[in-house]
Scaffold this motif. Structure first.
Motif, PDB file in Angstrom:
ATOM      1  N   PHE A 549       1.033  -1.100  -0.065  1.00 38.19           N
ATOM      2  CA  PHE A 549       0.019  -0.039  -0.057  1.00 38.19           C
ATOM      3  C   PHE A 549       0.790   1.147   0.096  1.00 38.19           C
ATOM      4  N   GLU A 550       0.363   2.384  -0.716  1.00 36.07           N
ATOM      5  CA  GLU A 550       1.144   3.560  -0.643  1.00 36.07           C
ATOM      6  C   GLU A 550       0.676   4.319   0.366  1.00 36.07           C
ATOM      7  N   VAL A 551       1.658   4.845   1.211  1.00 38.86           N
ATOM      8  CA  VAL A 551       1.250   5.934   2.348  1.00 38.86           C
ATOM      9  C   VAL A 551       0.669   7.372   1.759  1.00 38.86           C
ATOM     10  N   LYS A 552      -0.624   7.565   2.167  1.00 38.32           N
ATOM     11  CA  LYS A 552      -0.802   8.794   1.565  1.00 38.32           C
ATOM     12  C   LYS A 552      -0.690   9.873   2.655  1.00 38.32           C
ATOM     13  N   LEU A 575       2.644  -4.974   6.428  1.00 41.88           N
ATOM     14  CA  LEU A 575       2.835  -3.543   6.909  1.00 41.88           C
ATOM     15  C   LEU A 575       3.142  -3.304   8.229  1.00 41.88           C
ATOM     16  N   TRP A 577       3.527  -0.824  11.394  1.00 41.26           N
ATOM     17  CA  TRP A 577       3.398   0.771  11.788  1.00 41.26           C
ATOM     18  C   TRP A 577       3.720   0.821  13.005  1.00 41.26           C
ATOM     19  N   THR A 588      -3.606   5.067   3.584  1.00 37.12           N
ATOM     20  CA  THR A 588      -3.049   4.539   2.660  1.00 37.12           C
ATOM     21  C   THR A 588      -3.803   4.324   1.263  1.00 37.12           C
ATOM     22  N   THR A 651      -8.766   3.442  -0.585  1.00 41.35           N
ATOM     23  CA  THR A 651      -8.287   4.005   0.497  1.00 41.35           C
ATOM     24  C   THR A 651      -8.467   3.083   1.671  1.00 41.35           C
TER      25      THR A 651
END
Length: 678
Positions: A549-552, A575, A577, A588, A651
């Motif tokens: 996943f891309e972190v937004k 992932l 955190w 993300t 998202t």
């Protein structure tokens, strides 16, 4: 007369002595190859597009299995690629395993190595130059190769490390050039002789033509003040994205390229394209990255044919990374900095071979004047696809076969693995100028690309990148790239690059190499266009891995990809955190090539220091007060009966709610994957 003749003889004698003295003095100073010249060459992009100033052969030694002697003999695909040495020398009572022993003049340009953490003593590496009996370089192999405090990153770098065992399961890379005038020997001494160290290595080096004046690396050079500022400048410029040396004329275009149509940019004059930037939009972006093809012609000669995503090193999934010659940004902009010179004209075309229209959001060509001469070379890029190739039988897969004169400068491998087994045990085999046995024979595909141990951890550097590793240990896409600088491979007649397909599993996979090289006008690749191949539907896994996943946006903590070979996360990682405080949020996004509706499954890691959270998918809360506390590390599935993942970007928002009563200071979480059962 007699006296005059004697005087003339004396004068002539002194003139000869003076000439010898002057020539000797000049020769001692006018080195052609030095540490400084090599580091400056590393930064010189334009040098890629020219015949090398001082001719050399590019060669490699490695720990490849010595059972491999010929394609038609047993052992050609043998996988015993560790602990293979030239010989063992006994020096002052110590056993030194010889990795390399070659005559000069030459330069070591790349040293890659890895080792098995459980069977390794972290011994001593020694470099002996010009027949010296004492080493000019000596130290722990880890300290010299990937943690060199004098060279520092990116010239010395460890990549793609698994976090277990202190991160020692990794690829270790040294790109600092080590020139030698007469001879070079490299040895390794184990810290203990009780158990043989499981050591793998590649050493790439240049062998110059006889008579090339090379200044040998001197003991302590990389520690000295003389090179300190130069090394700092080189590292800074290698890490600079975008480069600061571009002052070019820009030709731009934006438009819709309809299915079956093409669009062209033409340039005239003696110039070079120094930067090419593209960004596209499409309903099915993954397919568009494969079905939209970039082609180039220079002075009327077709030299480039490749799908956009493969050409820019991101495959058919936008994943940000940065390298010396190619970069992809989070917003989808794709950039290449390969210099592309031409004498009179250039034609750059985008072809839409897909079934949907493609929006050309950005299409910029940056060019500047170029003095074309007999040293100039044309830029080439070639792509091919092995679709649904069987893996049951080991085989050599051809990346590219080239006839003519040129230099090989890099490649990208995009693949879809359809198995939970590792695909990349295969060795590179590169044949130059009709060699019978390859002058480059490696120890594994991942080793060629600078990492190790089938790592799923994404990484990038100026020299190598893995922007996507989803398919390394589970069904999914993987993209590996290698960009050559000092380790370019010149060839006068031909180059053939084969890679073994050596998979742990019996399955099918898609395997697509893209190769980059320069050549004279007569040089050409055997394979060129493959229209039907780019029209095939691209493949996707049925899971969405959390680590991909891309972190937004996030309000606190740090996001990492945590990977362990020994733990059963999907793709061996999740992932992670950490450093979370109550009410912190992590937003993300991920891309789906189609709508998916059905039972949605989310898998989270549970552990003693893990938090309670809420999870939102596309703005809708799907899990509330999800408690990830457990007194031991384990995985747990959570489901939603009527789950929905939409086509395009989705998202995922995670909201920290604090810790369990048993672990009030909890500050971590791990998210494995999402899946919709349709």
């Amino acid at each position: 007369m007699k006296n005059d003749n004697s005087l003339k003889k004396v004068r002539f004698k002194y003139l000869i002595l003076f000439t010898i003295f002057v020539n000797a003095a000049c020769t001692s100073q006018e080195y052609q190859v030095t540490v400084t010249s090599l580091l400056e060459e590393m930064l010189d992009r334009e040098a890629l597009a020219k015949v090398d100033k001082y001719p050399f052969k590019s060669l490699q030694v490695s720990s490849y299995s010595r059972k491999a002697v010929a394609p038609d003999k047993p052992g050609w695909f043998d996988n015993a690629d560790a602990k293979q040495y030239v010989r063992v020398d006994t020096i002052n009572g110590r056993k030194e395993r010889v990795l390399l022993d070659v005559e000069g003049p030459g330069t070591i340009v790349r040293f890659w190595s890895t080792w098995h953490a459980h069977y390794f003593s972290n011994g001593t590496l020694r470099f002996y130059f010009d027949y010296s009996k004492s080493p000019q370089i000596e130290g722990g192999i880890d300290d010299l190769i990937s943690h060199n405090e004098y060279v520092s990153e990116p010239l010395s770098k460890r990549v793609s490390a698994f976090l277990e065992d202190g991160g020692v399961f990794a690829g270790n890379n040294l790109y600092f050039p080590l020139p030698f005038a007469k001879h070079c020997k490299i040895t390794y001494q184990q810290a203990t002789e009780e158990v043989d160290d499981v050591l793998y290595y590649h050493i790439n080096y240049r062998k110059y033509e006889k008579g090339t004046r090379v200044k040998t690396y001197q003991k302590g050079d990389w520690e000295s003040e003389k090179y300190k500022s130069l090394i700092g400048r080189v590292n800074a410029q290698l890490n600079q994205f975008p480069p600061d040396d571009l002052q070019n004329e820009v030709t731009s275009m934006t438009r819709i390229v309809k299915r079956g149509e093409s669009t062209v940019i033409l340039l005239e004059g003696s110039k070079a394209i120094k930067k090419l930037s593209l960004k596209i939009g499409a309903d099915n972006l993954s397919q568009a990255l494969r079905s939209t093809v970039i082609t180039m012609e220079f002075d009327g000669k077709p030299t480039v044919w490749a799908p956009l995503g493969d050409f820019f090193g991101t495959g058919y999934k936008i994943s940000a990374y940065q390298s010396r010659y190619s970069t992809v940004n989070n917003d989808g902009e794709m950039i290449t900095y390969f210099p592309m010179p031409f004498r009179e004209s250039a034609k750059v075309t985008l072809h839409n071979y897909g079934k949907e229209d493609v929006e050309l959001i950005k299409f910029d060509l940056h060019s500047s004047p170029w003095h074309w001469d007999e040293q100039s070379l044309y830029f080439h890029a070639n792509w091919r696809l092995y679709s649904d190739i069987e893996t049951a039988e080991k085989k050599d897969v051809n990346y590219v076969t080239i006839s003519g004169k040129g230099k090989y400068v890099g490649d990208v491998l995009t693949l879809f693995n359809n198995s939970y087994e590792w695909w990349g045990e295969g060795d590179e085999k590169i044949y130059v100028d009709e060699e019978k046995f390859p002058s480059h024979f490696g120890t594994g595909t991942e080793d060629y690309y600078g990492y190790a141990w089938c790592s799923v951890v994404d990484f990038d550097s100026p020299f190598i990148a893995q922007p996507i590793g989803d398919g390394n240990r589970s069904p999914g896409i993987s993209v590996n790239s290698r960009w050559r600088m000092l380790d370019v491979i010149p060839f006068d007649k031909s180059l053939k690059f084969d890679m073994e397909l050596w998979h742990w599993g019996n399955t099918h996979m898609d395997y697509a190499p893209t190769t980059f090289w320069y050549g004279t006008k007569e040089a050409k690749a055997k394979e060129f266009d493959h229209v039907s191949a780019v029209q095939l539907p691209v493949k996707h896994a049925d899971k969405f891995e959390g680590e991909s996943f891309e972190v937004k946006e996030m309000t606190g903590g740090e996001v990492l990809t945590q990977a362990f070979l020994s733990y059963e996360w999907s793709a061996r990682n999740h992932l992670y955190w950490k450093g979370i405080k109550k009410e912190d949020t992590l937003e993300t996004f991920f891309y789906s090539e189609k709508d998916r509706e059905g039972k949605l499954e989310a898998v989270f890691t549970h552990a003693p220091e893990y938090i309670i959270l809420d999870m939102y998918l596309n703005g809708q809360r799907i899990f509330e007060n999800l408690d990830l506390y457990s007194d031991s590390l384990n995985l747990k599935k959570y489901t939603v009966d009527n789950g929905y993942i939409k086509k395009g970007n989705n998202t995922v928002l995670l909201v920290a709610k604090g810790g369990n009563k048993k672990s009030p200071k909890a500050d971590q979480l791990g998210f494995d994957y999402l899946k919709v059962h349709q």
